[in-house]
Design a protein around this motif. Sequence first.
Motif, mmCIF file in Angstrom:
data_model
loop_
_atom_site.group_PDB
_atom_site.id
_atom_site.type_symbol
_atom_site.label_atom_id
_atom_site.label_comp_id
_atom_site.label_asym_id
_atom_site.label_seq_id
_atom_site.Cartn_x
_atom_site.Cartn_y
_atom_site.Cartn_z
ATOM 1 N N PRO A 129 51.233 38.114 36.153
ATOM 2 C CA PRO A 129 51.627 39.407 35.564
ATOM 3 C C PRO A 129 50.657 39.867 34.472
ATOM 4 O O PRO A 129 50.311 41.059 34.402
ATOM 5 N N GLU A 130 50.218 38.931 33.628
ATOM 6 C CA GLU A 130 49.275 39.295 32.558
ATOM 7 C C GLU A 130 47.930 39.731 33.140
ATOM 8 O O GLU A 130 47.314 40.696 32.655
ATOM 9 N N SER A 148 50.906 44.902 43.031
ATOM 10 C CA SER A 148 51.915 44.928 44.091
ATOM 11 C C SER A 148 52.206 43.542 44.663
ATOM 12 O O SER A 148 53.216 43.353 45.349
ATOM 13 N N HIS A 149 51.314 42.570 44.395
ATOM 14 C CA HIS A 149 51.486 41.228 44.961
ATOM 15 C C HIS A 149 51.785 40.168 43.905
ATOM 16 O O HIS A 149 51.717 38.972 44.200
ATOM 17 N N ASP A 287 39.226 40.152 48.586
ATOM 18 C CA ASP A 287 39.612 39.319 49.724
ATOM 19 C C ASP A 287 40.834 38.469 49.385
ATOM 20 O O ASP A 287 41.750 38.317 50.207
ATOM 21 N N GLY A 288 40.860 37.886 48.184
ATOM 22 C CA GLY A 288 41.979 37.038 47.802
ATOM 23 C C GLY A 288 43.275 37.809 47.614
ATOM 24 O O GLY A 288 44.342 37.374 48.056
ATOM 25 N N VAL A 289 43.183 38.954 46.960
ATOM 26 C CA VAL A 289 44.377 39.755 46.701
ATOM 27 C C VAL A 289 44.993 40.238 48.008
ATOM 28 O O VAL A 289 46.227 40.279 48.166
ATOM 29 N N GLN A 290 44.152 40.585 48.968
ATOM 30 C CA GLN A 290 44.653 41.062 50.255
ATOM 31 C C GLN A 290 45.074 39.912 51.169
ATOM 32 O O GLN A 290 46.057 40.031 51.907
#
Length: 307
Positions: A129-130, A148-149, A287-290
């Motif tokens: 979150p931070e 969003s993730h 790439d990691g977030v998706q």
Amino acid sequence: MDLSHLGAPIGPMTRVHGGFANRMYRLDTDQGSFAVKELNLDDRRRTYRVGDVFRFEQAAFAAGIPMPEPISASDHLLIHRWVDGQKVPEAPVPAAFALEIGEILARIHALDVEWTEESTEDPTPRDWPELAARAAATGQPWADELASHVEAFLAIAHFVDTCERPGPVVLTHKDIQPWNLLARDDRPVVLDWELSGMLDLAGELGSTALGLAKGPGFDTIEPTSFRSVLDGYVAGGGALPPSGPSWFVFTIAGWLGHTRWHILRCLAEVEPSTGPDLALSHEVVRDGVQGLPDVFRRLPEFEALLS
């Protein structure tokens, strides 16, 4: 950097781009060609055990593991003899190639190399979150997707910390993936040993087999390539651990930590003097977030590959 022990240069040292953690150069001298790796010491995720890793590499090379010859190591430089070969694309590898990788893993795990026991790792960071708030405040291009993730990333961190790992624990390479391999005469050459250490066997086998059986994402997974790694491991004298989610927790944990490390580099908004360029860090973060939330959802699908 003092490279006089490599001979007289016959041309300038040239940068080889593409590394995800360090910087690589090629040096040609009257004694041959060398890969000179400049270690990123500014913001490493963990301490690099240069002496232990170099001794492990020497033992592997002496045992005939297909790899570049280790030449020398210091606290900031790794030097190997240069090996020519074709890059291994991020795509399902042929079954014969995967089979040989499995056999190589079994031979690596059978090496008798002294290794100081590693300390227990700290709990997986839960500061998503931070990080999302900082990304939004600094206008990062992937800030909305990360926000969003956040809940998915917290769930992934919980999984990493609580997944049971049945063992055994082996001394191994820990990162045999397409980007750490060359193909020479259609046979593998194993590069980049600096992450070597102790690892749960299931995590090593699952990470390697999955990495060699998939495309750039996880939409294309070739079961034959996956199983061939395991068949090669058994053919090389290894024994497979019990099936379960522990086969894939190392993949997910590694990708999670890798993504977070690159997020911190992006948030600094300063072009780093060592390690990957800032543009590559942004690419890794996207790439990691998706990809990580999707991979986490598909764990049952990956486990089915073991049956």
